[in-house]
Design an enzyme around this catalytic site. Structure first.
Site, short mmCIF file in Angstrom:
data_model
loop_
_atom_site.label_atom_id
_atom_site.label_comp_id
_atom_site.label_asym_id
_atom_site.label_seq_id
_atom_site.Cartn_x
_atom_site.Cartn_y
_atom_site.Cartn_z
N CYS A 119 -22.63 -37.45 -16.90
CA CYS A 119 -22.38 -38.05 -15.58
C CYS A 119 -21.20 -39.02 -15.69
O CYS A 119 -21.29 -40.05 -16.36
CB CYS A 119 -23.62 -38.79 -15.09
SG CYS A 119 -23.32 -39.79 -13.63
N ASP A 511 19.73 -44.39 -28.03
CA ASP A 511 20.44 -44.85 -29.22
C ASP A 511 21.30 -43.66 -29.66
O ASP A 511 20.99 -42.52 -29.29
CB ASP A 511 19.44 -45.24 -30.30
CG ASP A 511 20.11 -45.62 -31.60
OD1 ASP A 511 21.08 -46.37 -31.57
OD2 ASP A 511 19.65 -45.13 -32.66
N ASP A 705 15.26 -44.07 -32.87
CA ASP A 705 14.70 -43.43 -34.06
C ASP A 705 13.39 -44.07 -34.49
O ASP A 705 12.76 -43.62 -35.44
CB ASP A 705 15.70 -43.43 -35.22
CG ASP A 705 16.13 -44.83 -35.64
OD1 ASP A 705 15.45 -45.80 -35.25
OD2 ASP A 705 17.15 -44.97 -36.34
N ASP A 709 14.87 -49.69 -33.99
CA ASP A 709 14.95 -49.98 -32.56
C ASP A 709 13.66 -50.56 -31.98
O ASP A 709 13.45 -50.50 -30.77
CB ASP A 709 15.31 -48.70 -31.79
CG ASP A 709 16.64 -48.12 -32.24
OD1 ASP A 709 17.62 -48.87 -32.25
OD2 ASP A 709 16.68 -46.93 -32.58
#
Length: 810
Positions: A119, A511, A705, A709
């Site tokens: 449920c 990037d 990457d 970053d």
């Protein structure tokens, strides 16, 4: 399977010979440490630099966002020594920072299996009450996998919280068993058998009840006998529903589907509509059974999409092969993988060669050849040869375990639509019940000639159709199906919230290096000036870069190709975003970009080239430059084009490379805006600027990457990391991980998101539309209980089946 089962002696090389061979093959051990209390980005950079210089550490990376230090250690017997040295470095730089094994941070989270939960509305109640427990930080019920994921303030409270949860579940859903999740696969097998047995019992009960109902309807009996047959039929078919409703009312759980069906069918008996009361309950129960089967099949279909978990490992002990659980294998153990078997743990091939099917991880059908010395990832399938593998990661740290954990826990990050429906259902049912009550009582009192029996019947129709289960079940199932479908295509989405956010992507920021380009650098030219040879220029540059793990540094060292005398290197200083200052054999050497030369007031020449230029200065005089080229990925241009075709308004590229290189790559790919020569902190500032320019509803996606970053990935609405397979930093930092390193998969992710949202909207409109129409028709006396039951269970089944389309990519 209990314990370890001997399978006979290995027929290849003797195990001693294999062990001897492994000494000639180097492999790295990855360790992750949590830097608890780290709040200084500059200190994080210092820690990373000093740890990477430790003898025996191949690489070190600090993810400032997740406060995680990832280390690659060259020799497993030095792990303890290097972790101790790392702790000392951290203490020297940041005395207030505590270093812990990364696993410790996860110990406050545990999972309970809610066996028998069917449920969705009750699941929401269990989630809400568990969240209200004082020791619980967060609690999420994943209805699709029947898992309750709990995060505690203190792991010591696990036992007491488990007992409290059992009481909550017992009160809301007495038939549900609460089980602490374990890796024992036998339990899942037993659960499947239990499900089959329950379905058989339910079918037998409904069959007997249906037969008695048919006899009472077809033949003419006396009123008393007919009523008796209908009552017997009703008790067999719906007695359990009424009993559950009464128990729930006693526990204060009034407004649920059991209550709605119980009061509707008993009301039908009360006004003399015996056949309709039984028939509606029979139709409802059959519908519920089909709904359960549909949901269970959906769960299994999604589970099959992500069925990458290995069932066993062939461990080699003193030349004898033993079949064991993957969790029982340790780092440094040797395992055997035969043709057709899954690679159970990450490791390095020490004997044999074969072809691996990586499609389960990447969604790509192209096989990968492996031989001695190659790294292999768990979850891939060995196609032909026999491989002997030395294990480099515990199962809990392996690629397959991380991917499974990521996908299984994706449902804990609910989309805004899911949260809205859960809250809506909480208030919707009581409102409908009181509306039905008003419909039953007010018209007979206010409209001349209206009878109570007539309007009670209409109110009962209103009640039956009102259950919100079609929405509460199908919507999370749709999002989970979308996540499963994306994962099958090499895209890992960490939650329904990110999947929904991808529907409104307005700006995609890339990037450059390693994202749009391959990130595989190669020295293409060496240009010395003023009395220095090519070899000397390359030697100075390689020596200066010898402490760096940056791809540009690696390419210079690889091109030099000789041993570097590290004893000749003094006063090493890496200037972020500029380059390196160092003394080599007493000569002051500068190796870096134009910014470094300008800041040191070196007169230099900068060539017009598509490659990256590394300038070299010796004792304050310009000595020349080295050109390093990076290749654009094959599908980068296609990705940019397709992003614009599916409605992305703006594409941007951020790079630390020169303006000439950035402009050339950007124009070649058709990117709208290029920002070059950016330092790491300037990338974050640019993201802030771009974010301020987009619309309030639009989303900004950053694609990087996943290693360097992290701050930008964290700032974007959705952070996407490229090349995620085997990359701890990528999986940590990003919201979405592209496992194939292909930019075009961003388009796939957005298409999956749009299709999933479309299916969710279809289900909402369809379910509400049908229910509203039947409610209106029922209020005017046109619709009967038959239509009402279809509006409940029929709509739910159709919505569930529609939700499963999210798993397929068109």
């Amino acid at each position: 399977m209990n314990g370890k089962i001997k399978r006979g002696k290995i027929r290849s090389k003797d195990i001693k010979s294999i062990a001897k061979d492994t000494k000639n093959i180097s492999f790295k051990v990855k360790k992750r440490l949590l830097l608890d209390g780290l709040c200084c980005a500059n200190c994080a950079a210092k820690i990373e630099d000093k740890v990477s210089k430790l003898n025996g550490v191949a690489s070190a990376s600090v993810n400032f966002v997740s406060k995680t230090l990832t280390m690659e250690i060259e020799e497993e017997d030095k792990v303890s020594e290097l972790i101790a040295a790392t702790k000392q470095i951290v203490t020297n730089i940041e005395p207030d920072v505590t270093v812990k094994e990364k696993e410790v941070a996860k110990s406050n989270k545990f999972v309970l299996l809610l066996d028998g939960l069917c449920c969705a509305n009750c699941a929401a109640k269990i989630e809400r009450e568990t969240q209200s427990l004082p020791e619980v930080m967060s609690a999420i019920v994943d209805f699709v996998s029947k898992r309750l994921i709990i995060e505690l303030q203190d792991a010591k409270n696990k036992v007491s919280v488990t007992e409290d949860v059992k009481k909550i579940v017992k009160r809301i859903e007495p038939h549900v068993n609460v089980i602490v999740e374990s890796s024992n696969r036998n339990s899942s097998v037993n659960n499947k058998e239990d499900e089959k047995d329950d379905n058989k019992k339910e079918l037998i009960k409904l069959g007997i009840g249906g037969a008695i109902f048919a006899v009472a309807t077809i033949f003419n009996f006396s009123f008393d006998l007919e009523l008796l047959l209908y009552l017997i039929s009703y008790v067999l078919v719906g007695g359990e529903v009424v009993l559950r409703a009464l128990k729930n009312i006693a526990r204060g759980q009034v407004f649920d589907e059991n209550f709605l069906m119980g009061i509707a069918t008993i009301g039908a008996f009360a006004i003399g509509e015996f056949p309709e009361g039984v028939a509606v309950m029979l139709f409802y129960q059959v519908g519920e059974l089909f709904q359960d089967i549909a949901v269970n099949r959906s769960r299994k279909s999604i589970a099959a999409l992500m069925d990458i978990r290995p069932d066993y490992a062939n461990l080699l002990v003193n030349g004898v092969e033993q079949k064991v659980w993957p969790e029982d294998v340790n780092i440094g153990d040797v395992i055997l993988v035969k043709p057709g078997e899954k690679v159970p743990l990450d490791g390095m091939v020490i004997e044999g060669n074969s072809v691996l099917d990586t499609s389960a991880l990447t969604g790509e059908s192209i096989p990968r050849e492996v031989a001695t010395g190659d790294e292999v990832l768990s979850g891939t399938i060995n196609k032909n040869g026999v491989l002997t593998i030395k294990v480099t990661k515990d199962f809990g740290e392996s690629t397959v375990a991380k991917i499974l954990d990521l996908v299984q826990n994706a449902s804990s990050k609910k989309a805004p639509t899911e949260n809205f429906i859960t809250k809506f259902a909480r208030y919707y049912t009581p409102v409908v019940v009181f509306s039905a009550l008003a419909l039953a009582l007010l018209p007979p009192l206010l409209i001349p000639g209206a009878t109570f029996s007539q309007w009670i019947y209409r109110a009962l129709v209103f009640l039956v159709v009102s259950c919100p289960c079609a929405l509460v079940v199908s919507i999370p199932l749709g999002f989970f199906g979308g996540i499963g479908g994306a994962s099958k295509n090499g895209v890992l989405v960490k939650g329904g919230n990110y999947l929904e956010a991808l529907n409104n992507v307005e700006v995609v920021v890339f990037d450059k290096t390693g994202t749009l380009t391959k990130g595989i650098f190669k020295v293409t030219d060496v240009k010395p000036v003023y009395g220095v040879s090519k070899d000397e220029l390359l030697e100075y540059a390689a020596s200066a870069e010898s402490h760096s793990s940056h791809p540009i540094a690696t390419s210079i060292i690889r091109e030099y190709g000789k041993d570097i005398n590290r004893n000749s290197i003094e006063n090493y200083n890496e200037v972020s975003g500029h380059g390196i200052k160092v003394k080599i054999n007493g000569v002051k050497v500068l190796v870096g970009n134009e910014k470094l030369m300008s800041s040191e007031r070196i007169s230099f020449t900068s060539p017009e080239t598509a490659g990256t230029v590394v300038h070299v200065a010796l004792d304050g005089k310009y000595a020349g430059y080295i050109i390093i080229s990076d290749e654009i990925k094959e599908d980068s241009a296609k990705a940019i084009k397709e992003l614009k075709e599916i409605g992305v308004k703006k594409t941007v590229m951020l790079t630390g490379d020169s303006a000439f290189v950035g402009e050339k790559v950007g124009k070649e790919l058709g990117i709208d805006k290029i920002f070059a020569e950016l330092l790491p902190h300037e990338k974050v500032e640019k993201i802030e600027e771009i974010n301020a320019q987009k619309s309030s509803r639009g989303k900004l996606v950053f694609v990087g990457d996943g290693i360097n970053d992290a701050p930008v990935l964290a700032r974007a609405d959705v952070g996407i990391a490229m090349g995620g397979v085997g990359s701890d930093a990528a999986i940590e930092a990003a919201d979405v991980v592209i496992m194939t390193d292909e930019p075009s998969k961003i388009v796939t992710a957005i298409k999956v998101a749009k299709k999933t949202k479309s299916i969710v909207i279809q289900n909402i409109v369809f379910a509400f539309g049908v229910k509203l129409i039947i409610m209106i028709l029922g209020a005017f006396g046109v619709a009967t209980m038959w239509e009402a039951v279809f509006g409940d269970v029929g709509v739910a089944i159709i919505a569930v089946l529609n939700a499963m389309r999210a798993m397929r990519i068109d």
